[in-house]
Enzyme design. Structure first.
Site, mmCIF file in Angstrom:
data_model
loop_
_atom_site.group_PDB
_atom_site.id
_atom_site.type_symbol
_atom_site.label_atom_id
_atom_site.label_comp_id
_atom_site.label_asym_id
_atom_site.label_seq_id
_atom_site.Cartn_x
_atom_site.Cartn_y
_atom_site.Cartn_z
ATOM 1 N N GLU A 19 1.642 -7.063 -5.759
ATOM 2 C CA GLU A 19 2.061 -5.668 -5.844
ATOM 3 C C GLU A 19 1.009 -4.800 -6.539
ATOM 4 O OE1 GLU A 19 4.389 -4.109 -4.352
ATOM 5 O OE2 GLU A 19 5.189 -5.918 -3.438
ATOM 6 N N TYR B 37 8.171 1.782 -9.179
ATOM 7 C CA TYR B 37 7.989 1.082 -7.911
ATOM 8 C C TYR B 37 7.735 -0.412 -8.134
ATOM 9 C CZ TYR B 37 5.865 -1.195 -4.050
ATOM 10 O OH TYR B 37 5.591 -2.140 -3.098
ATOM 11 N N ASP C 77 7.736 2.446 -1.310
ATOM 12 C CA ASP C 77 6.299 2.626 -1.160
ATOM 13 C C ASP C 77 6.050 3.614 -0.031
ATOM 14 O OD1 ASP C 77 6.616 1.200 1.247
ATOM 15 O OD2 ASP C 77 4.739 0.104 0.963
ATOM 16 N N CYS D 85 5.975 1.826 12.470
ATOM 17 C CA CYS D 85 6.138 3.256 12.167
ATOM 18 C C CYS D 85 4.973 3.707 11.279
ATOM 19 C CB CYS D 85 7.473 3.483 11.474
ATOM 20 S SG CYS D 85 7.956 5.215 11.361
#
Length: 311
Positions: A56, A139, A157, A212
């Site tokens: 991350e 996050y 994110d 996407c």
């Protein structure tokens, strides 16, 4: 189904009337993920919570293909937080290589030290304890709690925000910075079941990364294309604030990177003259070096030499 109306720029994350409900999105996106998820090392059981945390930190603003080799080397050298905590922070900066935004390396080192000191060397399971670690924001705490421990948290994110903006809100792009309205929407869309919520977090992120996408979205491959508010509205063009670009050439970031590259390669203090050779413009070069020192990435020594930080 009533055609979705386009929201105003002032409330970009408010779902328009007729938008799909969370329960209508979960199954198709999670089923798609089960069939299409990339086999990434931090998704494997053997990665553990520390592997998830390292990924991350590294994946922030950095594509997967650049992260993979550095991630593997990092976990081989520092398989547990305590292993990293024992080393100097400058070694973390050195091992970070050319991933960019090297302050992340210092933050990850600081988090490792805190984990070793406060939590017996194990990445904490509690979201609040994760959030209290140095260098970890909302996050990253939510992502580690969700991906490592299967907990129910909204993980927002850039990819997830884009999926929600299009599928639910009906706009092409989310705002430049995460808003309270986006967080509220993400919470409202979370499945009630913890394990399903964690799977949804990973699946919606993968959908944004592979289908996407910011440009050239592949709606024909999207499992929720038939419900997507943006597609049903005719894919209206973005008319909000200009999207921020990612310029690099000629910026202070580029100069900082060149200076750090010299210091990473050296295992003894580097004289000023060696740093002066990396960039032709002295004012910008000095500003970049001063910034590295201020950020704790470079340590100035007597006699006009510099090194990566030892403490």
């Amino acid at each position: 189904m009533t055609a979705p109306t386009k929201p105003s720029v002032s409330s970009p994350a408010k779902a328009p009337s007729g938008s799909p409900r969370g329960e209508d999105l979960h199954s198709p996106v999670v089923d798609w993920f089960d069939d299409n998820a990339r086999d990434l090392p931090w998704r494997r059981p053997e990665a553990g919570p520390w592997g998830v945390m390292v990924s991350e930190f590294m994946l922030q603003q950095t594509p997967v293909n650049r992260v993979l080799p550095v991630y593997e080397q990092w976990l081989t050298r520092w398989p547990r937080p305590a292993d990293l905590a024992k080393d100097a922070p400058g070694e973390a900066v050195r091992a970070w290589g050319r991933l960019g935004y090297p302050r992340r390396a210092l933050r990850l080192h600081g988090a490792a030290v805190a984990i070793a000191e406060r939590h017996g060397g194990d990445v904490p399971t509690d979201h609040a304890q994760l959030l209290a670690l140095p260098g970890i924001g909302e996050y990253t705490a939510a992502a580690v709690a969700s991906f490592a421990y299967g907990q129910r948290h909204p993980v927002l994110d850039t990819n997830v925000r884009r999926v929600l903006a299009r599928a639910v809100t009906g706009v092409q792009y989310p705002p430049n910075a995460t808003t309270a309205a986006e967080r509220k929407l993400a919470r409202a869309l979370l499945p009630d079941d913890e394990s399903t919520a964690a799977r949804w977090a990973a699946a919606s992120m993968e959908l944004g990364a592979l289908v996407c996408t910011a440009k050239n979205e592949s709606c024909h491959r999207c499992p929720i294309a038939a419900q997507c508010a943006w597609r049903l509205a005719g894919k209206p063009e973005h008319d909000g604030p200009p999207r921020r670009g990612q310029t690099y050439a000629g910026t202070d970031r580029q100069v900082r990177g060149k200076l750090l590259a010299v210091l990473r390669e050296a295992h003894t203090p580097v004289p000023q003259a060696a740093l002066d050779r990396v960039w032709h413009e002295p004012v910008q070069r000095a500003r970049a070096l001063d910034g590295l020192v201020a950020d704790g990435l470079v340590e100035p020594l007597p006699g006009g030499t510099y090194r990566l930080p030892l403490a």
